[in-house]
Scaffold this motif. Structure first.
Motif, PDB file in Angstrom:
ATOM      1  N   GLU A 400       1.295  36.493  46.964  1.00 51.77           N
ATOM      2  CA  GLU A 400       2.178  36.830  46.382  1.00 51.77           C
ATOM      3  C   GLU A 400       3.649  35.165  46.425  1.00 51.77           C
ATOM      4  N   GLU A 401       4.212  35.402  44.568  1.00 49.65           N
ATOM      5  CA  GLU A 401       4.816  34.188  44.386  1.00 49.65           C
ATOM      6  C   GLU A 401       5.539  34.556  43.232  1.00 49.65           C
ATOM      7  N   PHE A 402       6.989  33.803  44.016  1.00 45.67           N
ATOM      8  CA  PHE A 402       7.795  33.615  42.678  1.00 45.67           C
ATOM      9  C   PHE A 402       7.846  32.459  41.234  1.00 45.67           C
ATOM     10  N   ILE A 403       7.179  32.664  40.450  1.00 47.12           N
ATOM     11  CA  ILE A 403       7.256  31.703  38.916  1.00 47.12           C
ATOM     12  C   ILE A 403       8.244  31.245  38.369  1.00 47.12           C
ATOM     13  N   PRO A 404       9.387  30.605  38.832  1.00 50.58           N
ATOM     14  CA  PRO A 404      10.529  30.471  37.396  1.00 50.58           C
ATOM     15  C   PRO A 404       9.991  30.233  35.892  1.00 50.58           C
ATOM     16  N   ASP A 405      10.485  30.793  35.117  1.00 53.55           N
ATOM     17  CA  ASP A 405      11.145  30.119  33.700  1.00 53.55           C
ATOM     18  C   ASP A 405      10.791  29.012  33.603  1.00 53.55           C
ATOM     19  N   ASP A 406      11.798  28.240  34.141  1.00 50.80           N
ATOM     20  CA  ASP A 406      12.115  26.604  34.215  1.00 50.80           C
ATOM     21  C   ASP A 406      11.602  25.929  35.336  1.00 50.80           C
ATOM     22  N   GLU A 407      10.701  25.013  34.515  1.00 51.99           N
ATOM     23  CA  GLU A 407      10.123  24.215  35.042  1.00 51.99           C
ATOM     24  C   GLU A 407      10.230  23.161  36.043  1.00 51.99           C
ATOM     25  N   GLY A 408      11.436  23.013  36.092  1.00 44.59           N
ATOM     26  CA  GLY A 408      12.235  21.916  37.142  1.00 44.59           C
ATOM     27  C   GLY A 408      12.598  22.786  38.307  1.00 44.59           C
ATOM     28  N   SER A 409      12.601  24.549  38.563  1.00 47.40           N
ATOM     29  CA  SER A 409      12.827  25.266  39.519  1.00 47.40           C
ATOM     30  C   SER A 409      11.547  25.343  40.298  1.00 47.40           C
ATOM     31  N   TYR A 410      11.816  25.560  41.664  1.00 49.84           N
ATOM     32  CA  TYR A 410      10.574  25.542  42.387  1.00 49.84           C
ATOM     33  C   TYR A 410      10.051  26.907  42.388  1.00 49.84           C
ATOM     34  N   LYS A 411       8.722  26.917  43.016  1.00 50.63           N
ATOM     35  CA  LYS A 411       7.995  28.404  42.895  1.00 50.63           C
ATOM     36  C   LYS A 411       8.151  28.680  44.563  1.00 50.63           C
ATOM     37  N   VAL A 412       7.935  30.030  44.736  1.00 51.47           N
ATOM     38  CA  VAL A 412       8.359  30.237  45.880  1.00 51.47           C
ATOM     39  C   VAL A 412       7.177  31.122  46.428  1.00 51.47           C
ATOM     40  N   LEU A 413       6.976  30.932  47.241  1.00 55.28           N
ATOM     41  CA  LEU A 413       5.724  31.596  48.302  1.00 55.28           C
ATOM     42  C   LEU A 413       6.466  33.360  48.874  1.00 55.28           C
ATOM     43  N   LEU A 414       5.756  34.435  48.276  1.00 64.25           N
ATOM     44  CA  LEU A 414       6.152  35.470  49.374  1.00 64.25           C
ATOM     45  C   LEU A 414       5.538  36.556  49.997  1.00 64.25           C
ATOM     46  N   GLN A 415       4.019  36.108  49.648  1.00 63.73           N
ATOM     47  CA  GLN A 415       2.757  37.062  50.637  1.00 63.73           C
ATOM     48  C   GLN A 415       1.796  36.216  49.976  1.00 63.73           C
ATOM     49  N   ASN A 416       1.032  35.861  51.665  1.00 54.13           N
ATOM     50  CA  ASN A 416      -0.259  35.302  51.399  1.00 54.13           C
ATOM     51  C   ASN A 416      -1.326  35.577  52.874  1.00 54.13           C
ATOM     52  N   GLU A 417      -1.462  37.218  52.287  1.00 53.50           N
ATOM     53  CA  GLU A 417      -2.563  37.287  53.127  1.00 53.50           C
ATOM     54  C   GLU A 417      -4.280  37.207  52.245  1.00 53.50           C
ATOM     55  N   LYS A 418      -4.859  36.755  53.685  1.00 55.35           N
ATOM     56  CA  LYS A 418      -6.097  36.600  53.631  1.00 55.35           C
ATOM     57  C   LYS A 418      -6.962  37.730  53.634  1.00 55.35           C
ATOM     58  N   GLU A 419      -6.214  38.489  54.028  1.00 54.02           N
ATOM     59  CA  GLU A 419      -6.980  39.724  53.907  1.00 54.02           C
ATOM     60  C   GLU A 419      -6.026  40.904  53.999  1.00 54.02           C
ATOM     61  N   LYS A 420      -6.285  41.989  53.003  1.00 56.58           N
ATOM     62  CA  LYS A 420      -5.275  43.429  52.662  1.00 56.58           C
ATOM     63  C   LYS A 420      -6.127  44.213  53.492  1.00 56.58           C
ATOM     64  N   LYS A 421      -4.883  44.580  54.308  1.00 60.68           N
ATOM     65  CA  LYS A 421      -5.036  45.824  55.616  1.00 60.68           C
ATOM     66  C   LYS A 421      -5.471  46.836  55.134  1.00 60.68           C
ATOM     67  N   LYS A 422      -6.462  47.597  55.782  1.00 60.05           N
ATOM     68  CA  LYS A 422      -7.622  48.299  55.377  1.00 60.05           C
ATOM     69  C   LYS A 422      -6.735  49.694  54.937  1.00 60.05           C
ATOM     70  N   GLY A 423      -7.255  50.327  53.756  1.00 65.77           N
ATOM     71  CA  GLY A 423      -6.392  51.697  53.710  1.00 65.77           C
ATOM     72  C   GLY A 423      -4.697  51.926  53.195  1.00 65.77           C
ATOM     73  N   GLU A 424      -4.381  51.083  53.531  1.00 66.09           N
ATOM     74  CA  GLU A 424      -3.034  50.993  53.428  1.00 66.09           C
ATOM     75  C   GLU A 424      -2.225  50.814  51.917  1.00 66.09           C
ATOM     76  N   GLY A 425      -1.321  51.295  51.112  1.00 63.96           N
ATOM     77  CA  GLY A 425      -0.392  50.859  50.494  1.00 63.96           C
ATOM     78  C   GLY A 425       0.369  49.206  51.101  1.00 63.96           C
ATOM     79  N   VAL A 426       0.974  48.389  50.273  1.00 61.90           N
ATOM     80  CA  VAL A 426       1.639  47.756  50.458  1.00 61.90           C
ATOM     81  C   VAL A 426       2.960  47.502  49.425  1.00 61.90           C
ATOM     82  N   ARG A 427       3.963  47.827  50.472  1.00 62.08           N
ATOM     83  CA  ARG A 427       5.458  47.465  49.031  1.00 62.08           C
ATOM     84  C   ARG A 427       6.159  45.995  49.598  1.00 62.08           C
TER      85      ARG A 427
END
Length: 470
Positions: A400-427
Motif C-alpha cells: 500500500e502506498e500514497f502517490i501524490p498528483d504533484d510529481e515533485g512530491s514524494y511517494k509514501v509507503l504505507l504497508q508492505n506485506e510479504k504475505e497477507k494474514k490468513k483468514g482475516e480482513g485488513v483495515r
C-alpha cells in the motif's frame, strides 16, 4: 379437474371436517381455481409482455403439460396435507388431547376449562389453533409437516411430543434463567445472511483445553446445564424470527471447530449429539443451514464416511469447510459487510468508520500476475479509510502506498506485506495532506486466480496541530 372439484365438495360435505374448519379449505379451493384458469388457456403475463420468436425452440406441449401436472400434484398433495393437519390440530385442541391420547372421562367443568386454556396455546409465540387464522399458524404447522414429508399423523405426533417436552423441560420459562456464566465465549449472534436469516456462531474452539472442558462439562449436572443453555440460546434466536408470510422464520448456524479437541473428547461429543437430536426433534426446520468451519481432518473424514452410509430420504442442510476454505465458503451465504473480520469479512463491533450500507467492490488477481487498486483523493485535509480481504489462501502479498498528483512530491509507503494474514480482513487509513491516490498492489504467485474484496471512504479530519493550537 372435475375430480378435484368433486373431492373438495366431498370434503365440505364430510362429517370429518368441522364447520369452524371450513374456512381452511379456501386456500386449496383458490389453488384449484388458479389451475383451472391455466387449463382453460388463461394468458400468462410473461407471454403477453414478450413477442414470440419463430426460431425459438418451444417445448413440446405434452412435455410441458406433464411437467405442469407433476408440479401441481406436488402442490395439491401439500395443500391437502396442510388442510388435514389444520383439522387434526383443531380437533386435538377441542378434544383435549393435544398433549397425548384423549381422555375417556365424561366432560365436566374442569375439562371445559382445560379446553379453553388449550385454545390459547402458542408455540414460539404463534397461536396453534387454526380457526384463529393467525398469519403464522400455517408457517409453524408446515415446519412439522416438512419434517415428516407431509405425513399428517406423524407430524401431529411430533407436534404433540414437542409440546409435551416443552412443558416438562420448562422451555417457555428458560429465557428467565441465568445460565450465561461460563458459556459467554461459546456462542454469539452476528448480523444476517444474504437472505435475511439471523446468523449465530458456535465457537467450540473455546473448549480447546482440558481444564475449560472439565469446568463446563465435567459432570452430568454441568452437561445438563450446558444443554439448557443451548436451548435458551435457540429460544433467544427464535425471538429474532418473524412467523408471518414473507417473514424470515429460520436461522443460519455456524459451528467453528478451530482448536477443537479430537474424537477422544467424549463429554463434548455426547452433549453435542444430545443438543443436535433435541433441535431435530423439537425445533424442526428452524435451522435453515448448518455451516461447520475450520473442520479438523479427523472430523472431515468421519463426516464424509458417515454421510455415505446414510440412507435417510432427506439429508440435513450441512456445509463443511476445511480451514483453507472458510472465507470463500462463508461468503457464498453471508455478504462481506456482515461477515466478521476474523473470518475474512469486514464486520467489526462498534465500527465508527463503515456501515453495512457502504458498497463493497471486487477485483480478480490473475494467476502469476500483479493487480492494482487505485483509490483517488482529489481533496486534501481528509482521512482515507479502506478495508481489504483476499479470499482463500494467504500466499498473496500486497503493498500500500500514497502517490501524490504533484510529481515533485514524494511517494509514501504505507504497508508492505510479504504475505497477507490468513483468514482475516485488513483495515488501514491515511491522512491526505495533498491531492493524490492510494495504490494497493497485489502479487499473486499462484497458478490460480484470487478474488480480492475492498471498500473505502473519506472522513473529514481536523489535523492534530490545529487541535493543539486550540
Amino acid at each position: 379437474m372435475g375430480k378435484k372439484r368433486e373431492n373438495i365438495n366431498k370434503a365440505k360435505e364430510s362429517g370429518k371436517v368441522q364447520d369452524q374448519n371450513m374456512a381452511n379449505l379456501f386456500d386449496y379451493e383458490i389453488a384449484l381455481q388458479v389451475q383451472e384458469g391455466h387449463e382453460k388457456g388463461c394468458p400468462s403475463q410473461t407471454n403477453s409482455d414478450q413477442e414470440t420468436d419463430e426460431e425459438t425452440f418451444e417445448e413440446p406441449p405434452s412435455v410441458r403439460e406433464d411437467r405442469l401436472n407433476v408440479a401441481m400434484r406436488m402442490k395439491e398433495r401439500k395443500f391437502k396435507a396442510l388442510v388435514e393437519f389444520r383439522c387434526r390440530v383443531e380437533d386435538a385442541i377441542l378434544g383435549d388431547y393435544l398433549f397425548g391420547k384423549p381422555s375417556n372421562k365424561v366432560g365436566g367443568e374442569d375439562d371445559a376449562k382445560a379446553i379453553e386454556q388449550l385454545k390459547e396455546i402458542t408455540l414460539w409465540g404463534v397461536p396453534l389453533m387454526p380457526s384463529k387464522r393467525h398469519g403464522g399458524t400455517d408457517i409453524v404447522l408446515l415446519k412439522f409437516l416438512e419434517a415428516k414429508d407431509y405425513k399428517v399423523l406423524e407430524a401431529l405426533e411430533m407436534l404433540q411430543r414437542t409440546l409435551k417436552w416443552r412443558k416438562e423441560f420448562k422451555a417457555d420459562e428458560i429465557l428467565e434463567e441465568n445460565l450465561v456464566p461460563g458459556f459467554e465465549n461459546l456462542t454469539y449472534q452476528n448480523s444476517r445472511d444474504k437472505d435475511g436469516h439471523p446468523v449465530y456462531y458456535n465457537v467450540y474452539g473455546a473448549l480447546k483445553d482440558q481444564q475449560t472442558q472439565y469446568r463446563i462439562l465435567g459432570s452430568e449436572e454441568k452437561r445438563e446445564k450446558f444443554l439448557r443453555w443451548r436451548v435458551q440460546y435457540m429460544e433467544k434466536a427464535i425471538k429474532e424470527l418473524r412467523f408471518q408470510p414473507g417473514g424470515t422464520n429460520s436461522i443460519v448456524q455456524i459451528i467453528d471447530m478451530k482448536h477443537a479437541q479430537g474424537p477422544t473428547t467424549k463429554e463434548l461429543r455426547s452433549v453435542c449429539r444430545k443438543s443436535w437430536k433435541l433441535f431435530q426433534d423439537h425445533y424442526p426446520h428452524l435451522i435453515h443451514l448448518n455451516i461447520i468451519i475450520n473442520v479438523p481432518l479427523w472430523y472431515y473424514i468421519s463426516h464424509t464416511f458417515s454421510s455415505r452410509l446414510k440412507t435417510q430420504r432427506k439429508k440435513s442442510k450441512i456445509v463443511i469447510a476445511r480451514p483453507g476454505k472458510v472465507t470463500s465458503t462463508l461468503l457464498k451465504f453471508i455478504p462481506p459487510e456482515n461477515l466478521p473480520v476474523a473470518y475474512g469479512g469486514f464486520k467489526r463491533d462498534n465500527d465508527d468508520d463503515f456501515s453495512p450500507e457502504d458498497k463493497v467492490s471486487e477485483v480478480t488477481v490473475r494467476a502469476n500476475a500483479f493487480e492494482h487498486i487505485r483509490i483517488p483523493s482529489r481533496q486534501a485535509g481528509v482521512t482515507m479509510v479502506w478495508d481489504i480481504t483476499v479470499v482463500g489462501s494467504c500466499d498473496v502479498s500486497y503493498k500500500e502506498e500514497f502517490i501524490p498528483d504533484d510529481e515533485g512530491s514524494y511517494k509514501v509507503l504505507l504497508q508492505n506485506e510479504k504475505e497477507k494474514k490468513k483468514g482475516e480482513g485488513v483495515r488501514n487509513s491515511f491522512y491526505i495532506s495533498e491531492p493524490g491516490k492510494i495504490v494497493i498492489t497485489f502479487d499473486n504467485p499462484l497458478l490460480k486466480k484470487k478474488k480480492v474484496l475492498y471498500r473505502y471512504k473519506t472522513k473529514p479530519t481536523v489535523p492534530i496541530y490545529v487541535l493543539n493550537k486550540k
